[in-house]
Design an enzyme around this catalytic site. Structure first.
Site, mmCIF file in Angstrom:
data_model
loop_
_atom_site.group_PDB
_atom_site.id
_atom_site.type_symbol
_atom_site.label_atom_id
_atom_site.label_comp_id
_atom_site.label_asym_id
_atom_site.label_seq_id
_atom_site.Cartn_x
_atom_site.Cartn_y
_atom_site.Cartn_z
ATOM 1 N N CYS A 197 0.813 -1.210 0.000
ATOM 2 C CA CYS A 197 0.000 0.000 0.000
ATOM 3 C C CYS A 197 0.853 1.269 0.000
ATOM 4 O O CYS A 197 2.032 1.240 0.344
ATOM 5 C CB CYS A 197 -0.930 -0.007 1.216
ATOM 6 N N ASP B 162 -6.415 -3.723 11.467
ATOM 7 C CA ASP B 162 -5.270 -2.848 11.665
ATOM 8 C C ASP B 162 -5.184 -2.465 13.142
ATOM 9 O O ASP B 162 -6.156 -2.588 13.879
ATOM 10 C CB ASP B 162 -5.449 -1.588 10.793
#
Length: 202
Positions: A7, A127
């Protein structure tokens, strides 16, 4: 085989690196922050990206039409939601695009993760929680709290070439998501990208 998502790609060099090492997914960040890029820049990077790598766009509480437009024009193939987007937001998005949705969850408790699993999205992304931040903090969390999930999910938060093998053994995620763990001094490192992907696939 565990999927790999790299990412926060920002430059043509980042794209060339992922084209060489072939993760399954690449992420473009449209939310404010140090990795944010414009839709126009993302379109340029997408044109240079290997067509076999799917691009995900990262949004935080963006207008639904903004996320849908980037998906419908082919700049991104998945929409990753990192804010307070709820089921109503996702249903509204569904009326505008058929692209898969990834919902990021700040992993604080089993209950919260199980609650998030009910949302109308294809994937979850677990996360680390940090107060006042939507994620992407480069911090791990207690993997023991992850419940058994029916929905496919990505593990994120503090992953690196050094710990991703252990993370996969411990958690068995559908995919792993990395950004700062493959950077050196805030820039993507091709060597770190290669090491990360080799550890996942090795």
């Amino acid at each position: 085989m565990t999927k790999v998502k790299i990412c926060g790609l920002k430059t043509i060099e980042d794209i060339q690196a992922v084209n060489r090492w072939k993760p399954d997914f690449a992420g473009f960040v449209f939310a404010p922050g140090k990795r944010q890029i414009t839709p126009g820049h993302a379109a340029e990077l997408r044109r240079a990206l290997d067509p076999g790598i799917q691009a995900a766009g990262v949004f935080v509480n963006a207008p639904v039409e903004e996320a849908a437009a980037l998906a419908n024009t082919g700049v991104i193939q998945l929409i990753q939601l990192h804010g307070n987007e709820d089921a109503a937001y996702m249903k509204e998005l569904r009326t505008r695009t058929d692209k898969p949705l990834i919902k990021a969850v700040a992993a604080r408790s089993q209950e919260e993760i199980l609650e998030a699993e009910k949302l109308p999205c294809e994937y979850l992304l677990l996360d680390a929680y940090q107060k006042g931040s939507p994620g992407g903090n480069g911090k791990t969390f207690d993997w023991e709290i992850i419940p058994s999930l029916k929905k496919a999910w990505f593990l994120a938060g503090g992953l690196s070439p050094e710990n991703v093998g252990q993370a996969i053994k411990a958690c068995r995620p559908f995919g792993v998501d990395v950004s700062s763990g493959v950077e050196i001094q805030g820039k993507k490192s091709e060597q770190r990208i290669r090491e990360f992907i080799e550890k996942v696939r090795g």
